[in-house]
Design an enzyme around this catalytic site. Sequence first.
Site: not given
Length: 481
Positions: A42, A98, A233, A23, A93, A419
């Site tokens: 990040e 994968a 953050v 995202g 991620g 997930h």
Amino acid sequence: MNGRDSGAREATVDVVVVGSGFGGSVAALRLAEKGYRVAVLEAGRRFADADFAVSPWSVHRVVWAPRFGLRGIVRVRLGRHVVALTGVGVGGGSLAYAGVHYRPGPEVFRGEGWDRSVDWSAELDPHFTRAERMLGTTVTPRLAHGDHLLRRSAEVLGAQATFHPVRVGVHFGEPGRTVADPYFGGLGPDRAGCLDCGRCTFGCPVGAKNTLMKNYLHLAERAGARIHPLTTVTGLRPVRDGGWEIEATHPGIGRRRSWRAGHVVLAAGAWGTTELLHRCRAAGTLPALSPALGTRMGTNGELILTATARALDVGEGTAITSAFHADEATMVQLCRVGRGMHPLTGGRGQRTAFLNTMTREDPGLLGRYRGGRLRLSRGSASPEPRSAAMTAAQVVAEQAGGRPSRWWKALLRKPVTAHLLGGCPMGTDPATSVVDLAHRVHGHPGLHIADASVLPHNLGVNPSLTITALAERAFAAWAPR
């Protein structure tokens, strides 16, 4: 702005993006293209292809624990009812996934939690197409021994019609050969062909996997976005005259920095974003957040199983090359960890077939904030798939002449997921959702969320492509600066 990391303090930018996963990377590129000054914060570090692990003992390249000097690509979050593996580093991620891409079927979007005022399948279709082009989605071109084993198992279960090679974001050129960017007319980085080494989830060491640094983030930096790695953050608050103040620290060192921005896009993942908002509410900077914060969390119904046999060789390939549906709601995928990369079997790793199963069962988890951190508690439903997954593992083991195992469960005494979803569900009612259908946090102008936390229910398939498509939809609606 030259698009490279800088130690200089930022005064004011238009948009701060928290996180650089699926995202956040979309936000960085699309908003930079529209003329916004974008800063991406990040928590993890920047990785070159040569920085990834080539041995299971390269713990510092795999595990993220900066307090102990470990700055790898996977953060292990231990909860009472679940262990969540989340990606960390520039690319989020995508560094450790994968590379598997699925479009959920229409029945998923008609399920519980999805707002019925939107035909999600139709509305997301062009955004899925755009995401697939950006991520280089293609059908796995080669199947190996383990895939044929999975096909035979599907036939035994009467599910042979559902067996399929998966679609992945990998460059399948001439193995090992480096060529000029094959995706973006020369604007992307040079790429090397896949070696079928199976090490995708440890970080692709040859640069064949289409991580976000090979597409969205690379192009975002070219468009002027600035990425600040090793920046965690810790808080945000609205500024009286408009906009937001964002506080951050350097992980492990604690050096503080701050930014001001007109907009903030939270993209720190289901755990990270939900925990950050809980922390802000507890600190009194965001007291009016929806009571739905922390609800509808789930593991995507994920369960990792294994089948071990003396003569089993799953063969070469990417991490996941094939799958079938054990029932209408349960996906079974064959996984590889790379020869010699499994710490418990070492060079005998090919004797173990890893099975990743996912289901659309009720999410079943609730995220509360206690003791300064997010705590996941179990609701009325179990976050694990049940009989269909276990039956499939039993059949795969029998076809291989071995036995099934749940060694992850036995080792940790709780389910493991890569997930984790939900926590900030999307909807129109502020009483039952955290963000509206445009990904804007209810009652907080200029605060947005674009990551797995907005998903209101388990998908039952790998979620990365859906997260990307939802973000493409959200930022397509923003006006140019």
